[in-house]
Design a protein around this motif. Structure first.
Motif, PDB file in Angstrom:
ATOM      1  N   VAL A 228      40.207  39.480  68.594  1.00 18.96           N
ATOM      2  CA  VAL A 228      38.868  38.908  68.702  1.00 18.96           C
ATOM      3  C   VAL A 228      38.980  37.487  69.242  1.00 18.96           C
ATOM      4  O   VAL A 228      39.763  36.679  68.726  1.00 18.96           O
ATOM      5  N   ASP A 229      38.216  37.186  70.270  1.00 14.04           N
ATOM      6  CA  ASP A 229      38.098  35.826  70.790  1.00 14.04           C
ATOM      7  C   ASP A 229      36.763  35.283  70.281  1.00 14.04           C
ATOM      8  O   ASP A 229      35.704  35.553  70.852  1.00 14.04           O
ATOM      9  N   TYR A 230      36.803  34.521  69.182  1.00 12.56           N
ATOM     10  CA  TYR A 230      35.564  34.074  68.552  1.00 12.56           C
ATOM     11  C   TYR A 230      34.796  33.082  69.413  1.00 12.56           C
ATOM     12  O   TYR A 230      33.576  32.984  69.315  1.00 12.56           O
TER      13      TYR A 230
ATOM     14  N   ASN B  36      43.939  33.789  62.567  1.00 13.66           N
ATOM     15  CA  ASN B  36      43.527  34.680  61.484  1.00 13.66           C
ATOM     16  C   ASN B  36      42.257  35.441  61.879  1.00 13.66           C
ATOM     17  O   ASN B  36      41.510  35.020  62.750  1.00 13.66           O
ATOM     18  N   TRP B  37      42.059  36.604  61.228  1.00 13.73           N
ATOM     19  CA  TRP B  37      40.828  37.393  61.354  1.00 13.73           C
ATOM     20  C   TRP B  37      40.620  37.979  62.751  1.00 13.73           C
ATOM     21  O   TRP B  37      39.516  38.345  63.108  1.00 13.73           O
TER      22      TRP B  37
ATOM     23  N   ILE C 299      35.081  45.305  59.688  1.00 14.66           N
ATOM     24  CA  ILE C 299      34.207  45.685  60.810  1.00 14.66           C
ATOM     25  C   ILE C 299      34.704  45.029  62.095  1.00 14.66           C
ATOM     26  O   ILE C 299      34.731  45.653  63.163  1.00 14.66           O
ATOM     27  N   SER C 300      35.124  43.787  62.010  1.00  9.48           N
ATOM     28  CA  SER C 300      35.583  43.066  63.200  1.00  9.48           C
ATOM     29  C   SER C 300      36.798  43.717  63.845  1.00  9.48           C
ATOM     30  O   SER C 300      37.048  43.518  65.043  1.00  9.48           O
ATOM     31  N   SER C 301      37.560  44.498  63.081  1.00  4.52           N
ATOM     32  CA  SER C 301      38.798  45.104  63.575  1.00  4.52           C
ATOM     33  C   SER C 301      38.586  46.455  64.251  1.00  4.52           C
ATOM     34  O   SER C 301      39.547  47.042  64.751  1.00  4.52           O
ATOM     35  N   LEU C 302      37.370  46.953  64.258  1.00  9.41           N
ATOM     36  CA  LEU C 302      37.107  48.220  64.932  1.00  9.41           C
ATOM     37  C   LEU C 302      37.298  48.072  66.444  1.00  9.41           C
ATOM     38  O   LEU C 302      37.127  46.987  66.993  1.00  9.41           O
TER      39      LEU C 302
END
Length: 494
Positions: free
Chosen positions: A99-101, A466-467, A12-15
């Motif tokens: 993604v920048d967490y 990662n991620w 989902i995070s990669s959408l």
């Protein structure tokens, strides 16, 4: 007999999307449409839990709660709880391809708290009803997150002593003393589940099933451990005495030290495996099919003394075996489960998987030993298995081709008749999976796009970078979906 089918692995995070991380908004629905046009039957995702330090979805704060990062902010705008301008001010999407967490942690939570303040009076009856329906897991999660805030976000083992006791008087009082904080976390779970269940229903109506992922272990800093310490090997100070990992192997000379607390399986059995039954039951509320990570750990697991710097000095300890799965079957019936059976195999592990009847996994990147007859080669795949070009823990196909030992690469090219100029090595490996006898074939989205090292999802035993990978909106186009559909039709997986 299961039908021949196939799917795509994409977190989902990669959408794609406007707000710095994939979410349950319009781009998720567009991806379901993409899968439908590509004749796919499965969308495999990574765990949906609330991530902590390191941002790994395999080290979650709760086995039950969902990640608020995935909440679609546009719905909150439509309901009048936020404005578009307020969202844009947080600049969540500074890099649309990663993604920048840090921005998510500071910016998205700030927006969700603002939305909660505006919504709580209108939603209060619904929130109270939702809490009552989900109290068995929602109370411990919301208490955990509330106390964590008041304790400076420290790990729970570092909280004031009275707050470390889940059943203590101080903890009991928190629900009322910190009612606003407490109900904020209920608000996040209300919208998470509402939006996810709507998205899942849309996918199911399109003929697409969701494959979810369940880590075998829980995080040390989790509401699971805090609320259920007796189920784990802890000392009198509630610190783990031993932790999980895997021993040294071909890939890692010192093994992998995961650091998760390990189960006290005797106590878990005395409790009638209720914690595991609840985990599995909740997972099937979220998913149609469940992949259980590190399945061999149920037969025996690698246990390392706490405080070790690597996983070398561990030992194998017997797990619960079929007793656990007999209890799950007794309580929940027959379930669609995939056993992640990668890693060191023994006759006992093979027997456990055969006894459960669950399909195991085959990874094509592991197949091409030029001297041996690997179980991962397509001609050796049994029907009751799932074949992958690679998983989130592997290199992409392009990166693997670029870095594989020359003999392995030559054997793969010969075996699969790979042609980089005409077809593309990536499509050749995907074809190798799709033509396999395994009932299900899955490839990462990165492999369909022929992406390299920069798009790898995770490098095990490392922190940072990662991620974070995200797919570009323009890459999910009709030309690609048509090509996937043609391949799927050719090998009768559609």
């Amino acid at each position: 007999m299961k039908k021949r089918e196939s799917g795509i692995l994409l977190s989902i995070s990669s959408l794609p999307g406007e707000y710095g991380i994939g979410d349950f908004g319009k781009e998720a629905y567009k991806f379901v449409d993409f899968l439908h046009h590509a004749r796919q039957r499965y969308w495999q995702i990574l765990p949906l839990g609330v991530t902590g330090y390191g941002d790994s979805p395999y080290q979650c704060i709760s086995s039950f709660a969902g990640n608020p990062y995935f909440i679609d902010l546009d719905e909150l705008v439509q309901k009048g709880y936020l404005s578009k301008e307020e969202i844009l001010q947080e600049n969540l999407n500074s890099d649309s391809e990663k993604v920048d967490y840090g921005r998510q942690y500071h910016g998205k939570y700030k927006l969700l708290r603002l939305a909660y303040e505006r919504a709580k009076h209108d939603l209060w009856p619904q929130l109270e009803s939702f809490y009552g329906e989900n109290r068995t897991w929602l109370r411990e999660f919301s208490l955990f997150m509330t106390i964590k805030e008041t304790q400076g976000n420290k790990a729970w083992q570092l909280w004031d002593k009275a707050l470390r006791d889940f059943n203590g008087k101080r903890v009991d009082e928190i629900e009322n003393v910190e009612r606003e904080r407490f109900y904020f976390w209920i608000f996040t779970q209300f919208f998470f589940l509402k939006q996810w269940e709507e998205l899942k229903k849309y996918a199911n109506r399109k003929g697409i099933r969701i494959i979810g992922d369940l880590p075998i272990y829980v995080s040390a800093d989790s509401s699971d451990l805090w609320a259920n310490p007796s189920l784990f090997k802890l000392d009198k100070n509630l610190e783990p005495t031993t932790v999980a990992g895997v021993p040294p192997d071909y890939f890692t000379a010192t093994g992998q030290l995961w650091g998760n607390p390990v189960y006290d399986w005797d106590t878990v059995e005395e409790d009638n495996y209720s914690f595991w039954v609840r985990r599995i039951k909740h997972s099937f509320r979220l998913y149609d099919t469940l992949r259980i990570d590190h399945f061999r750990g149920f037969e025996s697991f690698w246990e390392v003394p706490a405080g070790s710097v690597n996983a070398v000095n561990g030992r194998w300890v017997k797990g619960p075996g079929m007793k656990l799965f007999n209890k799950i079957r007794e309580e929940l019936g027959e379930l669609d489960i995939i056993a992640e059976d990668l890693g060191f195999q023994t006759e006992q592990v093979v027997k456990l998987i055969n006894d459960t009847g669950f399909p195991g996994m085959k990874i094509l990147q592991f197949a091409f030993d030029p001297e041996g007859d690997s179980d991962y080669l397509p001609h050796n795949h049994e029907r009751n298995s799932v074949v992958y070009t690679g998983t989130h823990d592997n290199k992409t196909v392009r990166d693997w081709i670029d870095t594989a030992p020359e003999k392995e690469k030559k054997f793969a090219i010969k075996y699969l008749k790979l042609d980089d100029e005409d077809e593309g090595y990536n499509w050749g490996l995907i074809r190798g999976a799709w033509c396999s006898g395994a009932y299900m074939a899955v490839a990462q989205m990165q492999d369909f796009l022929d992406l390299g090292e920069e798009s790898r999802m995770n490098t095990p035993a490392t922190l940072g970078n990662n991620w974070t990978w995200r797919v570009k909106k323009s890459e999910l186009n009709q030309k690609l979906s048509k090509r996937i559909a043609e391949l799927t039709r050719t090998y009768r997986r559609g």
